[in-house]
Design an enzyme around this catalytic site. Structure first.
Site, short mmCIF file in Angstrom:
data_model
loop_
_atom_site.label_atom_id
_atom_site.label_comp_id
_atom_site.label_asym_id
_atom_site.label_seq_id
_atom_site.Cartn_x
_atom_site.Cartn_y
_atom_site.Cartn_z
N HIS A 71 0.87 -1.20 0.00
CA HIS A 71 0.00 0.00 0.00
C HIS A 71 0.90 1.25 0.00
O HIS A 71 1.03 1.94 1.01
CB HIS A 71 -0.85 -0.09 1.26
CG HIS A 71 -1.98 0.87 1.40
ND1 HIS A 71 -1.85 2.23 1.19
CD2 HIS A 71 -3.26 0.68 1.77
CE1 HIS A 71 -3.02 2.81 1.43
NE2 HIS A 71 -3.89 1.89 1.78
N GLU A 98 -1.04 1.32 -5.19
CA GLU A 98 -0.83 0.09 -4.44
C GLU A 98 -0.69 -1.10 -5.39
O GLU A 98 -1.54 -1.32 -6.26
CB GLU A 98 -2.01 -0.13 -3.48
CG GLU A 98 -2.27 1.10 -2.62
CD GLU A 98 -3.52 0.96 -1.76
OE1 GLU A 98 -3.82 -0.17 -1.35
OE2 GLU A 98 -4.18 1.98 -1.52
C1 BG6 Z 1 -7.07 2.01 0.51
C2 BG6 Z 1 -8.51 1.63 0.45
O1 BG6 Z 1 -6.30 0.97 0.03
O2 BG6 Z 1 -6.70 2.26 1.86
C3 BG6 Z 1 -9.36 2.73 1.07
O3 BG6 Z 1 -8.90 1.38 -0.88
C4 BG6 Z 1 -8.89 3.03 2.47
O4 BG6 Z 1 -10.73 2.35 1.07
C5 BG6 Z 1 -7.40 3.33 2.45
O5 BG6 Z 1 -9.61 4.13 2.98
C6 BG6 Z 1 -6.81 3.58 3.83
O6 BG6 Z 1 -7.10 2.49 4.66
P1 BG6 Z 1 -6.71 2.52 6.19
O7 BG6 Z 1 -7.30 1.25 6.78
O8 BG6 Z 1 -5.20 2.53 6.26
O9 BG6 Z 1 -7.31 3.77 6.77
#
Ligand code: BG6
Length: 301
Positions: free
Chosen positions: A164, A265
Site C-alpha cells: 500500500h 498500491e
Molecule cells: C485504501 C482503500 O487501500 O486504503 C481505502 O482502498 C482506504 O478504502 C485506504 O480508505 C486507507 O485504509 P486505512 O485502513 O489505512 O485507513
C-alpha cells in the site's frame, strides 16, 4: 543508523520506546531509507540527494496497536474488509503484527532487509493456515519490495495482499497517473464498475481498485519529477487519495496533507486473490523509481 549497517546488528525482534519495534534507518552513498519491524513497514526511501519519494504522515502513530499512516503498509491476508466484506482488522493483521528481522546486508550502499511474519502470532480463526510470509525490502537507487507467501500446510488457501505504497508528490491536483488507460476498475466510492479513459487525475476523493498488471507512472509536474511503480505478479492496482474531508476525519492524517500524497498500491485483491496449494509460493514485487524531468523544486544537497 548510518554507514555500514551490518556491524553491531543482532537478529530477532527488538523494541524501542518511541516506535514499539526496532527501526532500521539508513543513509548510504546510494540512498536513504527506513523500515520498522512493526508490520515490516517501509517508512521512507529516496535516492541520495533526492527529496522523499515515500510519504509519511506528520501525524502517524507509532504504537503496537496501530497501523502506521504512510510508508508502505503490508496488507495481508486480506484487503480492506476482505472479499466477504466482514473481516477485521482492516487490511489484515500483517500491518499490526511484529515481524522478525531475519537478515540485513549492505552491498556497496544497497541495503537489503528481510523480515518474516511469525505465523504463531498472526492467524486466528479468520486465517487458520500454515504459511510463511517474507517481506524483502531492497533500498538502493530504486526501492524494491517483495512479499513472498508460501503454503507450508496441507490444505490450499487463498489470500489478498497489497503493498500500500504512499508516494510523495508536490501537488496532487496537478498529478497525472499514466498506465491505466483502458483498465476496468471498481470505484469503491460508488460501488460501480468503470473503465478508465486516459490518465487518472485527482480532483476529489479517489478510491479505485483497478484490474491491471501494468506499470504506473505518476507525473508530478509541480515537483518536476515522475515516479514509476513497476510490478511483478500483481494483477490489481489501487489508487487512493482521501481529499479534504476524509483527511480531516482521520486523526493520524494532517488536515492538508492529502495534497502531498497519492497511494499507488501493488496488489492482488478481489477476484485476483492468490490461491496456493500445499508447498506452493507466490511472490509479488513493487519497484519504485524516480526521475527528474524539469527544474521543479530544488532537491536536497
Ligand atoms: C485504501 C482503500 O487501500 O486504503 C481505502 O482502498 C482506504 O478504502 C485506504 O480508505 C486507507 O485504509 P486505512 O485502513 O489505512 O485507513
Amino acid at each position: 543508523m548510518t554507514g555500514p549497517l551490518v556491524e553491531g546488528w543482532s537478529p530477532g525482534p527488538a523494541r524501542d520506546e518511541e516506535h514499539g519495534e526496532m527501526d532500521v534507518e539508513l543513509a548510504t552513498e546510494v540512498c536513504t531509507g527506513r523500515i520498522t519491524g512493526h508490520g515490516a513497514h517501509v517508512l521512507g526511501w529516496a535516492p541520495a540527494g533526492a527529496e522523499p519519494v515515500i510519504w509519511l504522515s506528520s501525524q502517524a502513530v507509532f504504537s503496537p496497536d496501530a497501523a502506521i499512516r504512510g510508508g508502505v503498509p503490508v496488507c495481508f491476508p486480506w484487503f480492506g474488509s476482505g472479499r466477504s466484506g466482514s473481516l477485521s482488522p482492516a487490511h489484515g493483521f500483517a500491518r499490526l503484527s511484529s515481524w522478525r528481522r531475519v537478515s540485513m546486508t549492505d552491498d556497496r550502499g544497497v541495503v537489503t532487509v528481510v523480515h518474516e511474519l511469525d505465523p504463531a502470532v498472526a492467524g486466528g480463526p479468520e486465517f487458520p493456515f500454515d504459511y510463511r510470509a517474507v517481506l524483502t525490502a531492497r533500498f538502493g537507487e530504486q526501492l524494491d519490495i517483495g512479499l513472498a507467501v508460501t503454503n507450508s500446510g496441507a490444505v490450499p488457501f487463498s489470500y489478498e495482499a497489497a503493498l500500500h505504497t504512499y508516494l510523495a508528490v508536490r501537488d496532487v491536483t496537478g498529478v497525472s497517473i499514466e498506465g491505466l488507460d483502458g483498465a476496468t476498475y471498481l470505484d469503491k466510492l460508488t460501488g460501480q464498475a468503470q473503465r478508465q479513459e486516459g490518465s487518472v487525475t485527482i480532483g476529489g476523493e479517489v478510491d479505485r481498485v483497478y484490474r491491471s498488471d501494468a506499470d504506473v507512472v505518476v507525473v508530478d509536474e509541480a515537483g518536476g519529477r515522475q515516479i514509476t511503480v513497476s510490478k511483478e505478479n500483481s494483477a490489481s492496482t489501487i489508487i487512493w487519495n482521501p481529499w479534504v474531508e476524509k483527511a480531516r476525519s482521520m486523526s493520524d492524517f494532517g488536515d492538508d496533507e492529502w495534497r502531498s500524497m497519492v497511494c499507488v498500491e501493488t496488489a492482488n485483491v478481489g477476484d485476483a486473490a492468490i490461491t496456493l496449494d500445499p508447498g506452493m509460493s507466490h511472490r509479488m514485487v513493487a519497484r519504485i523509481n524516480v526521475d527528474r524531468f524539469g527544474p521543479g523544486a530544488p532537491e536536497c544537497t
